[in-house]
Design a protein around this motif. Structure first.
Motif, PDB file in Angstrom:
ATOM      1  N   VAL A   1     -23.809 -47.383 -14.259  1.00 23.45           N
ATOM      2  CA  VAL A   1     -23.081 -46.714 -13.182  1.00 23.45           C
ATOM      3  C   VAL A   1     -21.578 -46.959 -13.307  1.00 23.45           C
ATOM      4  O   VAL A   1     -20.773 -46.053 -13.079  1.00 23.45           O
ATOM      5  N   ALA A   2     -21.189 -48.153 -13.678  1.00 21.22           N
ATOM      6  CA  ALA A   2     -19.768 -48.463 -13.825  1.00 21.22           C
ATOM      7  C   ALA A   2     -19.131 -47.536 -14.864  1.00 21.22           C
ATOM      8  O   ALA A   2     -18.041 -46.986 -14.633  1.00 21.22           O
ATOM      9  N   ALA A   3     -19.781 -47.346 -15.990  1.00 19.72           N
ATOM     10  CA  ALA A   3     -19.243 -46.466 -17.031  1.00 19.72           C
ATOM     11  C   ALA A   3     -19.194 -45.021 -16.546  1.00 19.72           C
ATOM     12  O   ALA A   3     -18.215 -44.308 -16.812  1.00 19.72           O
ATOM     13  N   CYS A   4     -20.206 -44.588 -15.836  1.00 18.73           N
ATOM     14  CA  CYS A   4     -20.229 -43.221 -15.304  1.00 18.73           C
ATOM     15  C   CYS A   4     -19.047 -42.992 -14.372  1.00 18.73           C
ATOM     16  O   CYS A   4     -18.379 -41.955 -14.432  1.00 18.73           O
ATOM     17  N   ARG A   5     -18.758 -43.963 -13.526  1.00 20.41           N
ATOM     18  CA  ARG A   5     -17.639 -43.844 -12.594  1.00 20.41           C
ATOM     19  C   ARG A   5     -16.304 -43.764 -13.350  1.00 20.41           C
ATOM     20  O   ARG A   5     -15.445 -42.950 -13.018  1.00 20.41           O
ATOM     21  N   ILE A   6     -16.153 -44.592 -14.354  1.00 18.71           N
ATOM     22  CA  ILE A   6     -14.920 -44.589 -15.149  1.00 18.71           C
ATOM     23  C   ILE A   6     -14.762 -43.260 -15.880  1.00 18.71           C
ATOM     24  O   ILE A   6     -13.680 -42.664 -15.903  1.00 18.71           O
ATOM     25  N   GLN A   7     -15.849 -42.772 -16.460  1.00 19.95           N
ATOM     26  CA  GLN A   7     -15.806 -41.512 -17.199  1.00 19.95           C
ATOM     27  C   GLN A   7     -15.527 -40.330 -16.267  1.00 19.95           C
ATOM     28  O   GLN A   7     -14.757 -39.427 -16.607  1.00 19.95           O
ATOM     29  N   ALA A   8     -16.130 -40.336 -15.085  1.00 19.51           N
ATOM     30  CA  ALA A   8     -15.877 -39.261 -14.121  1.00 19.51           C
ATOM     31  C   ALA A   8     -14.418 -39.278 -13.676  1.00 19.51           C
ATOM     32  O   ALA A   8     -13.791 -38.219 -13.515  1.00 19.51           O
ATOM     33  N   ALA A   9     -13.856 -40.462 -13.501  1.00 24.61           N
ATOM     34  CA  ALA A   9     -12.440 -40.580 -13.122  1.00 24.61           C
ATOM     35  C   ALA A   9     -11.540 -40.019 -14.222  1.00 24.61           C
ATOM     36  O   ALA A   9     -10.519 -39.379 -13.929  1.00 24.61           O
ATOM     37  N   ALA A  10     -11.907 -40.227 -15.472  1.00 25.67           N
ATOM     38  CA  ALA A  10     -11.122 -39.700 -16.590  1.00 25.67           C
ATOM     39  C   ALA A  10     -11.171 -38.170 -16.607  1.00 25.67           C
ATOM     40  O   ALA A  10     -10.161 -37.510 -16.888  1.00 25.67           O
ATOM     41  N   VAL A  11     -12.334 -37.603 -16.309  1.00 24.18           N
ATOM     42  CA  VAL A  11     -12.445 -36.144 -16.251  1.00 24.18           C
ATOM     43  C   VAL A  11     -11.610 -35.606 -15.082  1.00 24.18           C
ATOM     44  O   VAL A  11     -10.903 -34.610 -15.221  1.00 24.18           O
ATOM     45  N   LEU A  12     -11.679 -36.266 -13.950  1.00 23.64           N
ATOM     46  CA  LEU A  12     -10.882 -35.857 -12.794  1.00 23.64           C
ATOM     47  C   LEU A  12      -9.392 -35.882 -13.147  1.00 23.64           C
ATOM     48  O   LEU A  12      -8.650 -34.943 -12.834  1.00 23.64           O
ATOM     49  N   GLU A  13      -8.952 -36.918 -13.815  1.00 27.70           N
ATOM     50  CA  GLU A  13      -7.552 -37.020 -14.235  1.00 27.70           C
ATOM     51  C   GLU A  13      -7.181 -35.877 -15.183  1.00 27.70           C
ATOM     52  O   GLU A  13      -6.111 -35.276 -15.062  1.00 27.70           O
ATOM     53  N   PHE A  14      -8.082 -35.551 -16.102  1.00 21.92           N
ATOM     54  CA  PHE A  14      -7.871 -34.443 -17.038  1.00 21.92           C
ATOM     55  C   PHE A  14      -7.684 -33.126 -16.275  1.00 21.92           C
ATOM     56  O   PHE A  14      -6.748 -32.370 -16.533  1.00 21.92           O
ATOM     57  N   VAL A  15      -8.569 -32.880 -15.315  1.00 23.00           N
ATOM     58  CA  VAL A  15      -8.508 -31.638 -14.536  1.00 23.00           C
ATOM     59  C   VAL A  15      -7.217 -31.580 -13.728  1.00 23.00           C
ATOM     60  O   VAL A  15      -6.537 -30.546 -13.698  1.00 23.00           O
ATOM     61  N   GLN A  16      -6.872 -32.667 -13.094  1.00 24.96           N
ATOM     62  CA  GLN A  16      -5.682 -32.682 -12.244  1.00 24.96           C
ATOM     63  C   GLN A  16      -4.378 -32.603 -13.041  1.00 24.96           C
ATOM     64  O   GLN A  16      -3.348 -32.226 -12.495  1.00 24.96           O
ATOM     65  N   ALA A  17      -4.422 -32.921 -14.330  1.00 20.64           N
ATOM     66  CA  ALA A  17      -3.222 -32.855 -15.170  1.00 20.64           C
ATOM     67  C   ALA A  17      -2.899 -31.427 -15.606  1.00 20.64           C
ATOM     68  O   ALA A  17      -1.779 -31.153 -16.040  1.00 20.64           O
ATOM     69  N   VAL A  18      -3.853 -30.520 -15.468  1.00 23.24           N
ATOM     70  CA  VAL A  18      -3.631 -29.130 -15.865  1.00 23.24           C
ATOM     71  C   VAL A  18      -2.920 -28.412 -14.713  1.00 23.24           C
ATOM     72  O   VAL A  18      -3.393 -28.455 -13.575  1.00 23.24           O
ATOM     73  N   PRO A  19      -1.788 -27.777 -14.995  1.00 23.65           N
ATOM     74  CA  PRO A  19      -1.086 -27.049 -13.929  1.00 23.65           C
ATOM     75  C   PRO A  19      -2.016 -26.027 -13.264  1.00 23.65           C
ATOM     76  O   PRO A  19      -2.776 -25.329 -13.949  1.00 23.65           O
ATOM     77  N   PRO A  20      -1.966 -25.929 -11.944  1.00 27.76           N
ATOM     78  CA  PRO A  20      -2.874 -25.036 -11.217  1.00 27.76           C
ATOM     79  C   PRO A  20      -2.816 -23.575 -11.651  1.00 27.76           C
ATOM     80  O   PRO A  20      -3.803 -22.852 -11.521  1.00 27.76           O
ATOM     81  N   ALA A  21      -1.694 -23.132 -12.180  1.00 33.07           N
ATOM     82  CA  ALA A  21      -1.571 -21.735 -12.609  1.00 33.07           C
ATOM     83  C   ALA A  21      -2.317 -21.452 -13.907  1.00 33.07           C
ATOM     84  O   ALA A  21      -2.528 -20.292 -14.259  1.00 33.07           O
ATOM     85  N   LEU A  22      -2.724 -22.505 -14.607  1.00 35.74           N
ATOM     86  CA  LEU A  22      -3.395 -22.334 -15.899  1.00 35.74           C
ATOM     87  C   LEU A  22      -4.895 -22.550 -15.757  1.00 35.74           C
ATOM     88  O   LEU A  22      -5.339 -23.359 -14.941  1.00 35.74           O
TER      89      LEU A  22
END
Length: 114
Positions: free
Chosen positions: A80-101
């Motif tokens: 579960v700890a790894a899943c949480r870390i990996q999900a946070a990395a995906v969230l960071e990836f998504v949030q780093a993309v400008p909303p217009a793209l």
């Protein structure tokens, strides 16, 4: 059913994973109910990433790991700890993309595994 859901998750069949976990979540009246809910939400968030639904991805990738927090580091044989870390990395990836793209394809290195 959990093993089938894990296999679906790891095969990137996130909708199928959600479908397999939902009966476990609905039937569970114990604290592990939130464990299943968290997994469902992480799978749903990844489903939305793959379909360029930024709002759905952000919402579920934020909520899912929060539900999983009490079950870290492991629950029912899952890291579960790894899943949480990996999900946070995906969230960071998504949030780093400008909303217009549109969201680019999620790199394999960021794909969580159970």
């Amino acid at each position: 059913m959990l093993l089938q859901a894990v296999a679906a998750f790891n095969a990137r069949a996130y909708w199928d994973c959600h479908y397999l976990l939902e009966p476990l979540w609905l039937a569970d009246r114990n604290p592990t109910r939130d464990f299943f809910k968290g997994l469902i939400q992480v799978a749903g968030g990844l489903y939305h990433v793959d379909r360029n639904n930024r709002a759905g991805a952000v919402s579920l990738l934020h909520k899912g790991p929060a539900y999983l927090r009490p079950f870290a580091p492991q629950c029912q044989g899952l890291d579960v700890a790894a899943c949480r870390i990996q999900a946070a990395a995906v969230l960071e990836f998504v949030q780093a993309v400008p909303p217009a793209l549109p969201l680019p394809a999620l790199p394999d290195t960021l794909r969580p595994r159970l």
